[in-house]
Design an enzyme around this catalytic site. Structure first.
Site, short mmCIF file in Angstrom:
data_model
loop_
_atom_site.label_atom_id
_atom_site.label_comp_id
_atom_site.label_asym_id
_atom_site.label_seq_id
_atom_site.Cartn_x
_atom_site.Cartn_y
_atom_site.Cartn_z
N HIS A 48 -0.45 28.47 -1.40
CA HIS A 48 -1.57 27.88 -0.66
C HIS A 48 -1.36 26.38 -0.68
CE1 HIS A 48 -5.92 27.56 0.55
NE2 HIS A 48 -5.69 26.34 0.09
N HIS A 52 -8.60 28.67 -5.54
CA HIS A 52 -8.17 29.14 -4.21
C HIS A 52 -8.23 30.66 -4.10
CE1 HIS A 52 -5.81 25.14 -3.76
NE2 HIS A 52 -6.95 25.06 -3.09
N ARG A 90 -18.88 29.54 -0.34
CA ARG A 90 -17.75 29.36 -1.25
C ARG A 90 -18.20 28.50 -2.42
NH1 ARG A 90 -13.02 24.94 -0.81
NH2 ARG A 90 -11.72 25.62 -2.53
N ARG A 142 -4.43 14.42 -5.52
CA ARG A 142 -4.44 14.84 -6.92
C ARG A 142 -3.02 14.89 -7.47
NH1 ARG A 142 -7.89 20.18 -6.28
NH2 ARG A 142 -8.09 19.58 -4.10
N ASN A 173 -18.60 26.80 3.83
CA ASN A 173 -17.51 26.37 2.97
C ASN A 173 -17.59 24.85 2.86
OD1 ASN A 173 -15.09 25.76 1.70
ND2 ASN A 173 -13.88 27.19 2.91
N GLY A 222 -5.51 20.41 -1.05
CA GLY A 222 -5.39 20.99 -2.38
C GLY A 222 -4.29 22.03 -2.31
N GLU A 233 -10.83 31.91 4.61
CA GLU A 233 -11.78 32.05 3.50
C GLU A 233 -13.16 32.48 3.98
OE1 GLU A 233 -10.00 28.66 0.47
OE2 GLU A 233 -11.14 28.04 2.23
#
Length: 399
Positions: free
Chosen positions: A213, A186, A98, A246, A14, A217, A384
């Site tokens: 989530h 995500h 990922r 962001r 990942n 991020g 993940e």
């Protein structure tokens, strides 16, 4: 390496902007063996560091670590080499990755070929802060170990179940026809949570669910029957919620103003929205919510309040898409570990009948809603890498 039995393993990778997380699983059973990562990759004035935990961690950590100035491709090569040398009894059967953006064509995991890699590289402009880093280890291993099966798992794939209206932008039709759509991200995290909710069962398992989530991020996903019907991220991973650095959703007219009136270049706008906004920009202190929680300044408080306000407002939007709400689930770094952030968000959702159990919330319990709450509210850790390993195992069994 005492206690480890000789067996083939699946390696899940990942790659983030400055890290390469990994997890090792037995290929046959998906029993977890080890997880860790290389951090501070190409970060200014910080050498790369390796850490690991789990049954195989001691053997894997014995010996020289990665070079201080290593890049993502080098980190993947180093990790594969270290596993081969230090965990010789655990040969790698496949590597799962990922990949943030699969575009309109990739709605499920795929075995990577040089042609597939080229198609994924063409999507890099849609996720410039993620896709190149995701693909760097794949490119490296295609060159250094071409016989090793590699499986790409896409963050966008989970959202391909959304109805067409949820994917469209109000732009001329020609844009949709050439793939300008709301993709959402995500997805590996949301897939894991959906499977966990299915496993946990309960009367609301298949009902109207919103998963938050919340990490560096951040996004939300509305699910019905544990399938995605709407999400806050869109064409890129910049849309929606306020995040660590962001901006999230922002008036496009403001961007036109910056370009046309203040002389911002596209590169300036990119840097502003991706790297200098969010918690970092509003607080002027940090993009790490933990640091802000420890800071008593008004700017830190305002940044955290805005983060929660934007999340609660977007939850309201997704409630409309679902025509109600049965269950709210918090996950990822902030969602799993910040009781104060969850409390701030839930305080704005009383109109839905949501009532928080303060003691349960404080200890990060599985269920944090009060027994009388009209919306079941939960904290479910995501994984993940487990989803990536499961996909790799499936494709291996499929031949």
């Amino acid at each position: 390496m005492s206690g480890l039995v000789s067996t083939k393993v699946v390696l899940a990778l990942n790659a983030g902007s400055s890290s390469l997380k990994f997890a090792l699983y037995e290929a046959a059973t998906l029993a977890p063996l080890c997880r860790g990562g290389v951090t501070a990759i190409k970060e200014k004035d910080q050498p790369a560091q390796f850490s690991a935990k789990g049954e195989a961690a001691a053997a894997l950590s014995a010996g020289a670590g990665p070079a201080p100035d290593i890049d993502h491709e080098g980190a993947a090569r180093w990790l594969i080499g270290a596993i081969g040398e230090r965990l010789a009894a655990l040969p790698i059967a496949a590597v799962g990755h990922r990949v943030v953006h699969g575009g309109a064509d990739f709605d499920r995991p795929v075995l990577v070929t040089p042609d597939i890699l080229k198609r994924l590289e063409a999507l890099s402009p849609l996720a410039p802060s993620h896709q190149p880093h995701n693909l760097a280890p794949i490119r490296s291993l295609l060159e250094s170990a071409p016989q090793l099966p590699q499986i790409a798992c896409f963050d966008t794939a989970f959202h391909r179940t959304q109805p067409r209206l949820a994917q469209l932008f109000p732009l001329p039709r020609e844009f949709a026809e050439r793939g300008v759509l709301r993709y959402g991200f995500h997805g590996l995290s949301y897939q894991f949570i959906a499977e966990e909710l299915r496993r946990l069962g309960g009367a609301r398992a298949e009902g109207r669910t919103i998963v938050a989530h919340l990490g560096h991020g951040a996004s939300l996903c509305a699910m019905r029957g544990l399938e995605s019907v709407a999400t806050t991220m869109g064409f890129t991973a910049l849309d929606g919620l306020m995040m660590g650095t962001r901006s999230g959703a922002i008036d496009p007219g403001l961007l036109l103003h910056l370009v046309m009136q203040e002389g911002y270049s596209p590169k300036d706008v990119h840097s502003l929205l991706y790297e200098r906004s969010g918690l970092l920009g509003v607080s002027g202190i940090s993009d790490d919510l933990r640091a802000l929680e420890e800071n008593a300044t008004p700017a830190a408080e305002e940044a955290m309040a805005l983060f929660a306000y934007r999340a609660a407002r977007e939850i309201g939007s997704l409630v409309s898409a679902l025509n109600g709400l049965d269950r709210l689930v918090f996950t990822a770094g902030v969602g799993e570990n910040s009781p104060s952030t969850r409390a701030r968000i839930c305080a704005s959702l009383g109109y839905l009948g949501l009532a928080l159990d303060e003691a349960a919330n404080a200890r990060n319990a599985l269920t944090i809603s009060a027994p009388s709450s009209g919306v079941e509210t939960m904290v479910v850790p995501t994984n993940e890498e487990a989803v990536i390993a499961q996909a790799a195992q499936h494709l291996l069994h499929a031949g």
